[in-house]
Design a protein around this motif. Structure first.
Motif, mmCIF file in Angstrom:
data_model
loop_
_atom_site.group_PDB
_atom_site.id
_atom_site.type_symbol
_atom_site.label_atom_id
_atom_site.label_comp_id
_atom_site.label_asym_id
_atom_site.label_seq_id
_atom_site.Cartn_x
_atom_site.Cartn_y
_atom_site.Cartn_z
ATOM 1 N N SER A 276 0.861 -1.184 0.000
ATOM 2 C CA SER A 276 0.000 0.000 0.000
ATOM 3 C C SER A 276 0.893 1.228 0.000
ATOM 4 N N PHE A 277 0.383 2.326 -0.484
ATOM 5 C CA PHE A 277 1.232 3.512 -0.454
ATOM 6 C C PHE A 277 0.421 4.782 -0.280
ATOM 7 N N LEU A 278 1.108 5.771 0.251
ATOM 8 C CA LEU A 278 0.502 7.055 0.574
ATOM 9 C C LEU A 278 1.356 8.141 -0.059
ATOM 10 N N ILE A 279 0.744 9.014 -0.812
ATOM 11 C CA ILE A 279 1.503 10.111 -1.423
ATOM 12 C C ILE A 279 1.010 11.415 -0.830
ATOM 13 N N PRO B 167 -1.201 14.437 -5.973
ATOM 14 C CA PRO B 167 -0.760 13.043 -5.844
ATOM 15 C C PRO B 167 -1.193 12.168 -7.018
ATOM 16 N N ASP B 168 -2.374 12.434 -7.567
ATOM 17 C CA ASP B 168 -2.820 11.640 -8.715
ATOM 18 C C ASP B 168 -1.895 11.826 -9.910
ATOM 19 N N ASP B 169 -1.403 13.067 -10.066
ATOM 20 C CA ASP B 169 -0.478 13.318 -11.170
ATOM 21 C C ASP B 169 0.838 12.598 -10.965
ATOM 22 N N ILE B 170 1.280 12.592 -9.704
ATOM 23 C CA ILE B 170 2.517 11.853 -9.413
ATOM 24 C C ILE B 170 2.312 10.382 -9.755
ATOM 25 N N LEU B 171 1.139 9.881 -9.398
ATOM 26 C CA LEU B 171 0.819 8.482 -9.657
ATOM 27 C C LEU B 171 0.807 8.193 -11.155
ATOM 28 N N GLN B 172 0.229 9.130 -11.907
ATOM 29 C CA GLN B 172 0.177 8.939 -13.358
ATOM 30 C C GLN B 172 1.564 8.895 -13.967
ATOM 31 N N GLY B 173 2.472 9.643 -13.367
ATOM 32 C CA GLY B 173 3.789 9.778 -13.972
ATOM 33 C C GLY B 173 4.797 8.737 -13.526
ATOM 34 N N LEU B 174 4.344 7.718 -12.814
ATOM 35 C CA LEU B 174 5.298 6.715 -12.344
ATOM 36 C C LEU B 174 5.889 5.942 -13.516
ATOM 37 N N PRO B 175 7.156 5.605 -13.438
ATOM 38 C CA PRO B 175 7.779 4.888 -14.553
ATOM 39 C C PRO B 175 7.318 3.427 -14.620
ATOM 40 N N ALA B 176 7.305 2.894 -15.823
ATOM 41 C CA ALA B 176 6.868 1.505 -16.010
ATOM 42 C C ALA B 176 7.979 0.556 -15.606
ATOM 43 N N PRO B 177 7.635 -0.506 -14.907
ATOM 44 C CA PRO B 177 8.681 -1.462 -14.526
ATOM 45 C C PRO B 177 9.157 -2.265 -15.727
ATOM 46 N N VAL B 178 10.440 -2.579 -15.707
ATOM 47 C CA VAL B 178 10.995 -3.435 -16.750
ATOM 48 C C VAL B 178 10.918 -4.852 -16.229
ATOM 49 N N LEU B 179 9.958 -5.607 -16.725
ATOM 50 C CA LEU B 179 9.803 -6.976 -16.241
ATOM 51 C C LEU B 179 10.344 -7.906 -17.303
ATOM 52 N N MET C 121 3.765 3.992 -16.229
ATOM 53 C CA MET C 121 3.144 2.765 -15.748
ATOM 54 C C MET C 121 1.701 2.700 -16.259
ATOM 55 N N SER C 122 1.293 1.543 -16.688
ATOM 56 C CA SER C 122 -0.062 1.427 -17.229
ATOM 57 C C SER C 122 -1.076 1.544 -16.094
ATOM 58 N N ALA C 123 -2.243 2.054 -16.455
ATOM 59 C CA ALA C 123 -3.242 2.374 -15.429
ATOM 60 C C ALA C 123 -3.687 1.132 -14.673
ATOM 61 N N GLU C 124 -3.801 0.007 -15.369
ATOM 62 C CA GLU C 124 -4.307 -1.178 -14.671
ATOM 63 C C GLU C 124 -3.316 -1.692 -13.630
ATOM 64 N N THR C 125 -2.036 -1.324 -13.821
ATOM 65 C CA THR C 125 -1.048 -1.776 -12.851
ATOM 66 C C THR C 125 -1.285 -1.115 -11.501
ATOM 67 N N PHE C 126 -1.527 0.216 -11.531
ATOM 68 C CA PHE C 126 -1.664 0.863 -10.224
ATOM 69 C C PHE C 126 -3.104 0.958 -9.741
ATOM 70 N N GLU C 127 -4.066 0.571 -10.574
ATOM 71 C CA GLU C 127 -5.444 0.656 -10.105
ATOM 72 C C GLU C 127 -5.720 -0.318 -8.972
ATOM 73 N N SER C 128 -5.076 -1.460 -9.033
ATOM 74 C CA SER C 128 -5.373 -2.474 -8.021
ATOM 75 C C SER C 128 -4.716 -2.156 -6.680
ATOM 76 N N ALA C 129 -3.734 -1.265 -6.679
ATOM 77 C CA ALA C 129 -2.994 -1.005 -5.445
ATOM 78 C C ALA C 129 -3.808 -0.138 -4.496
ATOM 79 N N GLU C 130 -3.544 -0.328 -3.214
ATOM 80 C CA GLU C 130 -4.190 0.516 -2.206
ATOM 81 C C GLU C 130 -3.429 1.830 -2.125
ATOM 82 N N TYR C 131 -4.157 2.896 -2.289
ATOM 83 C CA TYR C 131 -3.486 4.181 -2.457
ATOM 84 C C TYR C 131 -4.214 5.245 -1.658
ATOM 85 N N TYR C 132 -3.447 6.005 -0.875
ATOM 86 C CA TYR C 132 -4.039 7.047 -0.035
ATOM 87 C C TYR C 132 -3.406 8.379 -0.404
ATOM 88 N N PRO C 133 -4.144 9.247 -1.075
ATOM 89 C CA PRO C 133 -3.566 10.538 -1.455
ATOM 90 C C PRO C 133 -3.766 11.598 -0.371
#
Lengths: 413, 264
Positions: free
Chosen positions: A99-102, A109-121, A180-192
């Motif tokens: 879980s994370f809190l910004i 905070p939503d903009d920061i979330l949008q701008g997160l880099p995509a993981p290289v998997l 980072m794609s939206a579906e990746t961070f949508e499932s995460a618990e996020y507290y802005p």
């Protein structure tokens, strides 16, 4: 403070395994009480560590960030690289499904979330993992029919796991050019926490801490208590790590005046907040990364106090716009990293890096921190030969050889 | 914890100078190993100890030194954990002004003096007759005093607090007091300097921990200077300086910790 890594509980398991294995020699295995994805125990003091999202930074500060501690990043002048580090920290939380809190006062905070880099998997996608597993099961059933004729003692050994699930790894790389794609961070618990939305211009002098800090502290406390990140919670519940990222704490946008005046009115606001925050972190399963614009803080004594109140302190200086940018010495790097403080946690000595002055460079897929070393050629007068020179000199050399062998003629074969 | 240090100070568990005010100062490196040393020393010497831990949590101190849980249960140790208690003061649940005074009440506007903290120290170190027979002289340990300054306490209030503590612990009960203060010359922290200089003037034993002048080094942590005011009554006080390379003690610590890991 730390989650103890119990070495005793592994014994009963080990005993059971003895019969399965061929030898009675057992590697002393430490089974820890808490197994949360994306964490690992420290080799030095048994602390539970999480990755900062930057593998080389983890290495510098002793393997990772201990749960319950506070990491302070002193921002570079344009807050570009420190912001990057904060994003890596949060992105790592998403990949490990923490879980994370910004908290921020400027950028939403939503903009920061949008701008997160995509993981290289580099792992195999999930459906392929399923296929591989299926294939492996088939293999196993075939193998079980014809049992091993030679090397039979390895028959009972478990198969080597080659495919790792993404979340089980400690530290990832990120592609700074992709988001980072939206579906990746949508499932995460996020507290802005967005300061302008929380605080109105109404001023209250109930305490000598600034109202924005009080609000943020209350918000974090609320999240920790309600969502069960408290250490006091019953152990049976599935536990998770809360990552807290606070952007540009102490800047004018937070309503603090330490960046404006040499003798600020609320000189102790930030220090009190950090003290309270650390008290909160120590009693919960959370880690926090704070960036502070230290170059803006007028009174150096305040920065010294802030440093003393944090656990780990990393200073970042970028070469952007500075004279050092032009210097040949630094052309391989984007800036300097200084390790200012490393925490003493449950031990008398802290992790000791070889050197505290390092350099960093930001590549597309990697933020690397390296030892600063001198490039071999410092100036033009010291003749490091470039390609053209090299070609000419080799011509000369050939001529020389030729001269020695057959007068002025080239050697032709 | 460090036998060498005891040897230099001429202290042993059954014989050490009472009524002393010991000042530990650290600059550019960490001096908390001395706090751990004195904590375990006084606990082993069966002193009644009051510990104001403002920087780290109880589990940290307990893991590094001797087991403090036992001492706390026996009533030998009173541990005050600043980090844990600060939050209730910073974020009051309601306007409960009639509640009983808290040691950290200075965090709440408008009271900024350390009276409640002193009351806490005084009550935890004042010994009943039962205690007198069980424990030796009382000891107050503070780690570290600079935190109070960072939290907005006036330097004069800090000095008042120290003065009261000295009267109550060192003079009245012939106990000892150990305080750690940061020494930050280059940062220009005037409050910190003021407290440090005043305490240097008052203390009878000073241990200064310095980082190396030449900068950070992996193997050697720094040096310890021990300044000893030998005679209080004599008009001329001597000052002895023991340069110590810290590395020996630190390597001793690392072995000690390894040993602990093996048995634990």
């Amino acid at each position: 403070m730390a989650i103890p890594v119990q070495s005793m509980t592994g014994i009963s398991n080990a005993r059971l395994n003895v019969e399965m294995n061929t030898t009675s020699f057992q590697k002393k295995s430490r089974s820890k009480l808490l197994s949360i994805p994306g964490t690992r125990p420290s080799f030095q003091n048994g602390q539970l560590l999480v990755s900062t999202g930057t593998t080389s930074l983890d290495y510098v500060i002793g393997g990772g960030l201990a749960v319950g501690t506070l990491l302070l990043i002193e921002e570079d002048v344009f807050d570009s690289y420190s912001h990057m580090l904060l994003k890596y920290f949060l992105a790592e939380g998403i990949v490990c499904s923490h879980s994370f809190l910004i908290a921020s006062a400027g950028e939403h905070p939503d903009d920061i979330l949008q701008g997160l880099p995509a993981p290289v998997l580099d792992d195999v996608p999930k459906d392929e993992i399923g296929k591989i597993n299926q294939r492996r099961e088939n293999d196993v059933s075939e193998e079980s029919q014809d049992s091993m004729k030679i090397a039979w003692r390895y028959q009972n050994q478990p198969k080597v796991q080659t495919v790792l699930a993404a979340s089980s790894r400690f530290g990832h790389y990120y592609d700074a050019s992709k988001q980072m794609s939206a579906e990746t961070f949508e499932s995460a618990e996020y507290y802005p926490f967005y300061l302008p939305a929380e605080v109105h211009l109404k001023y209250s002098v109930s305490s000598n801490i600034h109202i924005g800090y009080i609000k943020l502290l209350r918000f974090i406390q609320g999240v920790i208590h309600k969502e069960g990140f408290d250490r006091a919670c019953p152990q049976s519940k599935t536990r998770n790590i809360l990552r807290i990222g606070i952007h540009s704490l102490g800047s004018v946008l937070w309503g603090d005046d330490i960046c404006c005046k040499d003798d600020p009115l609320y000189a102790y606001s930030l220090t009190k907040f950090l003290y309270g925050l650390r008290g909160l972190l120590r009693t919960s399963l959370s880690v926090c990364m704070v960036t502070v614009p230290s170059h803006l803080i007028q009174n150096k004594a305040i920065m010294g106090r802030v440093t003393n109140l944090c656990d780990t302190v990393i200073g970042i200086k970028s070469f952007n716009g500075s004279e050092k940018d032009a210097n040949d010495l630094y052309k391989d790097y984007h800036g300097l990293v200084c390790v200012k403080k490393i925490p003493y946690l449950n031990s008398l000595i802290c992790e000791l890096p070889d050197t505290r002055d390092l350099a960093f460079k930001l590549k597309r897929k990697q933020f690397t921190i390296e030892r600063l070393h001198l490039p071999p050629d410092l100036s033009d007068t010291v003749s490091r030969l470039n390609k053209q020179d090299l070609a000419e000199s080799s011509k000369l050399l050939r001529m020389g050889c030729g001269a020695a062998a057959t007068g002025k003629k080239h050697l032709d074969f | 914890m460090f036998a060498e240090l005891n040897g230099i100070l001429n202290w042993s568990l059954d014989k050490f100078e009472k009524g002393q005010c010991v000042l530990l100062s650290e600059s550019k490196t960490d001096g908390s190993f001395l706090i751990h040393h004195f904590l375990s020393f006084f606990l082993k010497a069966q002193c009644k100890v009051c510990f104001l831990g403002l920087v780290q949590s109880f589990s940290h101190y307990s893991t590094v030194g001797i087991n403090m849980l036992q001492a706390r249960e026996k009533g030998q140790l009173v541990f005050f954990e600043g980090l844990r208690n600060s939050l209730d003061m910073l974020l009051p649940e309601s306007d409960a002004s009639d509640a009983e005074p808290q040691p950290l009440s200075f965090l709440r506007w408008p009271s900024t003096d350390l009276r409640n903290l002193f009351d806490f120290v005084n009550s935890s170190l004042s010994q009943s007759e039962n205690d007198m027979s069980r424990w030796a002289s009382p000891v107050l340990l503070i780690d570290d005093l600079s935190v109070l300054l960072s939290l907005g306490v006036n330097p004069t209030a800090v000095l008042d607090f120290i003065h009261y503590c000295r009267m109550a612990v060192c003079s009245k009960q012939q106990g000892n007091m150990v305080t750690l203060v940061h020494n930050e010359d280059d940062l220009g922290d005037e409050d910190c300097d003021l407290v440090l200089h005043a305490l240097t003037h008052q203390s009878s034993l000073i241990l200064q921990v310095h980082g190396l002048n030449t900068g950070y080094c992996r193997d050697v942590h720094g040096q310890v200077l021990i300044k000893h005011c030998l005679d209080h009554d004599a008009t001329l006080t001597h000052s002895l300086t023991h340069p110590l390379i810290n590395k020996y003690t630190i390597s001793h610590i690392s072995y000690y910790l390894k040993f602990r890991n093996l048995i634990g």
